[in-house]
Scaffold this active site. Sequence first.
Site, PDB file in Angstrom:
ATOM      1  N   GLU A 275       8.452  25.783  -7.972  1.00 26.42           N
ATOM      2  CA  GLU A 275       7.427  24.774  -8.224  1.00 26.42           C
ATOM      3  C   GLU A 275       6.515  25.194  -9.384  1.00 26.42           C
ATOM      4  O   GLU A 275       6.049  26.333  -9.436  1.00 26.42           O
ATOM      5  CB  GLU A 275       6.569  24.566  -6.964  1.00 26.42           C
ATOM      6  CG  GLU A 275       7.367  24.001  -5.802  1.00 26.42           C
ATOM      7  CD  GLU A 275       6.505  23.504  -4.651  1.00 26.42           C
ATOM      8  OE1 GLU A 275       6.991  22.649  -3.890  1.00 26.42           O
ATOM      9  OE2 GLU A 275       5.346  23.970  -4.494  1.00 26.42           O
ATOM     10  N   GLU A 288       4.748  28.400  -6.853  1.00 23.64           N
ATOM     11  CA  GLU A 288       5.393  29.036  -5.706  1.00 23.64           C
ATOM     12  C   GLU A 288       6.868  28.716  -5.665  1.00 23.64           C
ATOM     13  O   GLU A 288       7.345  27.828  -6.374  1.00 23.64           O
ATOM     14  CB  GLU A 288       4.728  28.599  -4.387  1.00 23.64           C
ATOM     15  CG  GLU A 288       4.956  27.147  -4.043  1.00 23.64           C
ATOM     16  CD  GLU A 288       4.698  26.830  -2.571  1.00 23.64           C
ATOM     17  OE1 GLU A 288       4.751  27.739  -1.732  1.00 23.64           O
ATOM     18  OE2 GLU A 288       4.481  25.645  -2.264  1.00 23.64           O
ATOM     19  N   ARG A 292      13.988  27.154   0.916  1.00 20.28           N
ATOM     20  CA  ARG A 292      14.676  26.304   1.890  1.00 20.28           C
ATOM     21  C   ARG A 292      15.098  25.007   1.198  1.00 20.28           C
ATOM     22  O   ARG A 292      14.725  24.775   0.055  1.00 20.28           O
ATOM     23  CB  ARG A 292      13.711  25.941   3.020  1.00 20.28           C
ATOM     24  CG  ARG A 292      12.440  25.320   2.448  1.00 20.28           C
ATOM     25  CD  ARG A 292      11.552  24.701   3.484  1.00 20.28           C
ATOM     26  NE  ARG A 292      10.173  24.625   3.043  1.00 20.28           N
ATOM     27  CZ  ARG A 292       9.661  23.696   2.254  1.00 20.28           C
ATOM     28  NH1 ARG A 292      10.433  22.729   1.787  1.00 20.28           N
ATOM     29  NH2 ARG A 292       8.398  23.709   1.896  1.00 20.28           N
TER      30      ARG A 292
END
Length: 449
Positions: A275, A288, A292
Amino acid sequence: MIQKILIANRGEIALRIVRACRELGIKTLAVYSEADVQSLHVQLADEAICIGGPRSSDSYLRTDRIISAAEIADVDAIHPGYGFLSENAKFAEQCESCNIKFIGPKSKTISMMGDKAVAKSTVLKAGVPTVPGSDGPVASETEAVKIARKIGYPVIIKAVAGGGGRGMRIAHNDVSFGKEYHSARNEAEKAFGNGDVYIEKYIANPRHIEFQILADSHGKTLHLGERDCSVQRRHQKLVEESPSPFLTPDLRKKMGKAAIRAATAAGYENAGTIEFLVDSKGKFYFIEMNTRIQVEHPVTEEVTGVDLIKEQIRIANGEKLDFDQSDIKFKRHAIECRINAEDPARNFIPSPGTIGLYYAPGGHGVRVDSHAYSGYQIPTHYDSMIGKLICYGRDRKTALERSYRALSEYIIRGIKTTIPLHKAIMSDPVFIEGKATTGYMEEFMNRMP
Ligand code: ADP
C-alpha cells in the site's frame, strides 16, 4: 499435492474460496459458528464442522478448534481468507508445525510485515520511499512530541499493530498532540493488545494506491497493477478501482517496481499487497503491506484475467507462476462497491436483520461476490459487509455507467444498505472526473442534502 482445504473464514470470502477449489477439483471443509448454520459457504462446501458459539473469539479465532477440525477431516491446507486469523503469525506457525499448509506467506514474514514500523524500515532499506516519521515506535509522549515538531504538524499517530483504520489519530499542534497520542495508544491496546505507536507526517488529501503482488516459492515476484482505494470513510475503503485514474504509465511503472522491491525485501511468498499514499505531485510513499488476500482482489482479477485465489493455492502447492511480468496486461477497467448492511442516512449505523427479498444484478460485465440470499438472517456478531459488486468494461466510462445500472437493479429488502450511497458516488461529477482523494468522502457527505 493439496487435495482438501479447510476454509477458516465465513461470508463472501469463504464462498469465493469454495468456488475456486471446486474448479481446481479440491475438496473443501467449512468451519462455522453457531450463528452461521444457514450460511451459504456451509451449504456449498463438501464438509462442514461447527467450531463454537457466535462470537468470533468462540469460533473463527479459536485456533485450537480449527486445527482439531483440520486434523479430524484430514485436510492438507488452510485458507484463512481476510480478517480473523489471516495475519496471525502464531496461527501460521501452528499450521506449519502440524504439517498443514497455511495458504499465505511464511509465519516469519507475517510477523515482520505485521509490525508496521518494522515493515517501513525493511522496505526503506530496499530503497522504497516511506512517509517521513519516527524511526520505529516512540518510547514516550515527550519523545513523540519532539519528533512531531521535527517533522512538522499535522502528524498522524499510528499503531504498529494497526489494521482496519483503528489506532490512528491526527494531531495538528502540540496542544492536541497529547490527547490524540493517548487515545491512539488506548485504542491500539484494546484492539490489538499492543499499545505501541509510531508517528508519520500527515499527507494532505493523498490517494491510496496499492499494488497486488504474486510471488512463488521459486523466486519469481510479479505485480498485477494497482487498485485506487481513495474512497474511504474513517480510513475504511468503500469503493476500489483499477486502473487508477490518477496514475500515468510512467508512475505506474515506477510504483510497480518499488512494490516488487518491497515484497522481495520481505522475502515474500504468495499473494500480498503493497500500500502506498500518493500526493498531488505524484510523490509516493509506502505505508504498509497486507500479507493476505484482500477484500478488493476481484478488481484486479477482472482487469488482468488472473484468478488470485487459484494462484494462491497453486503457490502454496509449490508450483511456479506460469506467466511473466510482460504477460500481465491491464485489459479492462473495473470498479468495486462494498455493499454493507448499514444506513448511510443515519451515520452508517449497522442494519442487521433478515433480508426479505434478495435479487442480485447481472448482465454483461457484472460480478457479484456475496453470501446473501432471500431469507438470509444477517448475524450481529461480524462485520457488516454483505457483498461486493464489481462492474467492468473496456474503459472507465463503461465501468461507471455499468456500476450505476447494476446498483439500480440490486434489490435487498428488509434492511438498509450502502447501495443508495454508491449510486450517488457513481453519479457524482468529482468521482466521475477521477478526482477523489482520501478526503473525498467527508467532503461528499457534507455536500449531500
Ligand atoms: P490500516 O492498516 O489501519 O488500514 P493504513 O496504514 O493502511 O492503516 O492507513 C489507512 C488509511 O489511513 C490510508 O489509506 C489513508 O487514508 C490514511 N493514512 C494513513 N497514513 C497516513 C498518512 N501518513 N497521511 C495521511 N493519511 C494517512
